[in-house]
Design an enzyme around this catalytic site. Structure first.
Site, PDB file in Angstrom:
ATOM      1  N   GLY A 121       0.785  -1.241   0.000  1.00  0.00           N
ATOM      2  CA  GLY A 121       0.000   0.000   0.000  1.00  0.00           C
ATOM      3  C   GLY A 121       0.812   1.282   0.000  1.00  0.00           C
ATOM      4  O   GLY A 121       0.274   2.349   0.316  1.00  0.00           O
ATOM      5  N   ASN A 181       1.874   3.032  -2.532  1.00  0.00           N
ATOM      6  CA  ASN A 181       1.339   3.998  -3.508  1.00  0.00           C
ATOM      7  C   ASN A 181       0.060   4.642  -2.979  1.00  0.00           C
ATOM      8  O   ASN A 181      -0.150   5.848  -3.162  1.00  0.00           O
ATOM      9  CB  ASN A 181       1.111   3.329  -4.866  1.00  0.00           C
ATOM     10  N   ARG A 194      -4.554  -8.649  -9.280  1.00  0.00           N
ATOM     11  CA  ARG A 194      -5.543  -9.575  -9.845  1.00  0.00           C
ATOM     12  C   ARG A 194      -6.067  -8.957 -11.126  1.00  0.00           C
ATOM     13  O   ARG A 194      -6.371  -7.751 -11.152  1.00  0.00           O
ATOM     14  CB  ARG A 194      -6.672  -9.795  -8.832  1.00  0.00           C
ATOM     15  N   LEU A 251      -8.509  -7.775 -13.937  1.00  0.00           N
ATOM     16  CA  LEU A 251      -9.902  -7.329 -13.906  1.00  0.00           C
ATOM     17  C   LEU A 251     -10.673  -7.982 -15.050  1.00  0.00           C
ATOM     18  O   LEU A 251     -10.139  -8.183 -16.145  1.00  0.00           O
ATOM     19  CB  LEU A 251      -9.971  -5.814 -14.048  1.00  0.00           C
ATOM     20  N   ASN A 301      -3.623   2.480 -13.746  1.00  0.00           N
ATOM     21  CA  ASN A 301      -2.733   1.490 -13.122  1.00  0.00           C
ATOM     22  C   ASN A 301      -1.327   2.067 -13.086  1.00  0.00           C
ATOM     23  O   ASN A 301      -0.945   2.837 -13.956  1.00  0.00           O
ATOM     24  CB  ASN A 301      -2.725   0.193 -13.945  1.00  0.00           C
ATOM     25  N   HIS A 339       2.649   0.714 -12.994  1.00  0.00           N
ATOM     26  CA  HIS A 339       3.436  -0.498 -13.238  1.00  0.00           C
ATOM     27  C   HIS A 339       4.916  -0.141 -13.119  1.00  0.00           C
ATOM     28  O   HIS A 339       5.352   0.887 -13.666  1.00  0.00           O
ATOM     29  CB  HIS A 339       3.122  -1.059 -14.626  1.00  0.00           C
ATOM     30  N   ASP A 355      -6.978  -1.054 -20.036  1.00  0.00           N
ATOM     31  CA  ASP A 355      -7.914  -1.644 -20.985  1.00  0.00           C
ATOM     32  C   ASP A 355      -7.954  -3.148 -20.747  1.00  0.00           C
ATOM     33  O   ASP A 355      -7.463  -3.629 -19.716  1.00  0.00           O
ATOM     34  CB  ASP A 355      -7.558  -1.257 -22.439  1.00  0.00           C
ATOM     35  N   ASP A 371      -1.427  -4.623 -18.547  1.00  0.00           N
ATOM     36  CA  ASP A 371      -0.421  -3.548 -18.534  1.00  0.00           C
ATOM     37  C   ASP A 371      -0.312  -2.890 -19.911  1.00  0.00           C
ATOM     38  O   ASP A 371       0.785  -2.730 -20.458  1.00  0.00           O
ATOM     39  CB  ASP A 371       0.949  -4.110 -18.088  1.00  0.00           C
ATOM     40  N   GLU A 402       7.563   6.030  -8.518  1.00  0.00           N
ATOM     41  CA  GLU A 402       6.133   5.688  -8.600  1.00  0.00           C
ATOM     42  C   GLU A 402       5.313   6.654  -7.752  1.00  0.00           C
ATOM     43  O   GLU A 402       4.239   7.114  -8.149  1.00  0.00           O
ATOM     44  CB  GLU A 402       5.892   4.257  -8.104  1.00  0.00           C
TER      45      GLU A 402
HETATM   46  C1  GAR Z   1       4.227  -1.311  -7.029  1.00  0.00           C
HETATM   47  O1  GAR Z   1       5.595  -1.411  -7.351  1.00  0.00           O
HETATM   48  C2  GAR Z   1       3.380  -1.319  -8.277  1.00  0.00           C
HETATM   49  O2  GAR Z   1       3.959  -0.645  -9.350  1.00  0.00           O
HETATM   50  C3  GAR Z   1       3.302  -2.790  -8.557  1.00  0.00           C
HETATM   51  O3  GAR Z   1       3.086  -3.382  -7.285  1.00  0.00           O
HETATM   52  C4  GAR Z   1       3.751  -2.582  -6.315  1.00  0.00           C
HETATM   53  C5  GAR Z   1       2.774  -2.277  -5.221  1.00  0.00           C
HETATM   54  O4  GAR Z   1       3.429  -1.613  -4.173  1.00  0.00           O
HETATM   55  N1  GAR Z   1       2.230  -3.117  -9.458  1.00  0.00           N
HETATM   56  C6  GAR Z   1       2.342  -4.013 -10.429  1.00  0.00           C
HETATM   57  O5  GAR Z   1       3.333  -4.702 -10.595  1.00  0.00           O
HETATM   58  C7  GAR Z   1       1.110  -4.136 -11.314  1.00  0.00           C
HETATM   59  N2  GAR Z   1       1.401  -4.864 -12.504  1.00  0.00           N
HETATM   60  P1  GAR Z   1       2.593  -0.848  -3.071  1.00  0.00           P
HETATM   61  O6  GAR Z   1       1.558  -1.857  -2.542  1.00  0.00           O
HETATM   62  O7  GAR Z   1       3.596  -0.500  -2.015  1.00  0.00           O
HETATM   63  O8  GAR Z   1       1.943   0.354  -3.699  1.00  0.00           O
END
Ligand code: GAR
Length: 206
Positions: A18, A20, A97, A99, A113, A115, A147, A151, A180
């Protein structure tokens, strides 16, 4: 898309740490993200640290466990919960997960999203490890519309970091994560402004 009187309501979906979500919440708190509020944080994993953090911050949150449930059935519950909280924009923040097409249609062009790679390079799981092992010299992160492909949707913005000779996959992932946290706030602000158009795959500022 949002005004002072009617803020844009975010639904944040997560499955784990969590960070982000916390970065977005901090941007709102510090008024770096104007006209935006978090309507609900939703997790598909009961033990997600992001949910514990939401509870501690007093942000509305809920868990809808997905394990063992058909995707369309679980997504229908997610859609209903997001609608009940009047969510305008869905932000995937480590939601691990896929969608269903029904979910994507329910929030058409209103799902973002983040990534941890410079898409279209290294989609899918463990993007930072993939990036490190491939040996590229520039890494980074991407915020994009979602979409029906993994990704894949129109890219709003990307931020880069150099890959250092001294890096391992962990140190690289940490530096990408710092970017990010900046990128997601900036992307949400751009979408909230409504001052953009999408031409094909291209997101263009107006
Ligand atoms: C982040 O690095 C995000 O970019 C990635 O999961 C992590 C979540 O971190 N997402 C993906 O890889 C989606 N394809 P967080 O829970 O600390 O935000």
């Amino acid at each position: 898309m949002s005004t002072e009187a009617t803020p844009l309501r975010l639904g944040i979906l997560l499955s784990g740490r969590g960070s982000n979500f916390l970065a977005i919440a901090q941007s709102i708190r510090e008024r770096r993200l104007a006209g935006v509020e978090i309507a609900i944080v939703l997790s598909n994993v009961a033990e997600a640290a992001g949910i514990t953090a939401a509870v501690q911050l007093g942000v509305p949150c809920a868990v809808l466990v997905s394990k063992g449930r058909p995707r369309t059935e679980h997504d229908a519950d997610m859609i209903a919960t997001l609608r009940a909280h009047k969510v305008d924009l869905v932000c995937l923040a480590g939601y691990m997960r896929l969608l269903s097409p029904g979910f994507i249609a329910a929030f058409s062009n209103r799902i973002l999203n983040i990534h941890p790679s410079l898409l279209p390079a290294f989609p899918g799981l463990d993007a930072q490890q993939q990036t490190f092992e491939y040996g590229v010299k520039i890494a980074g992160c991407t915020v994009h519309f979602v979409d029906e492909h993994l990704d894949h949707g129109a890219i709003i913005l990307q931020r880069t970091v150099p890959v250092l000779d001294s890096d391992d996959a962990h140190s690289l992932a940490e530096r990408i994560l710092a970017e990010e946290h900046i990128a997601y706030t900036e992307a949400i602000a751009r979408v909230a402004s409504g001052e953009y158009e999408i031409q094909g795959r291209r997101y263009l500022k107006r």
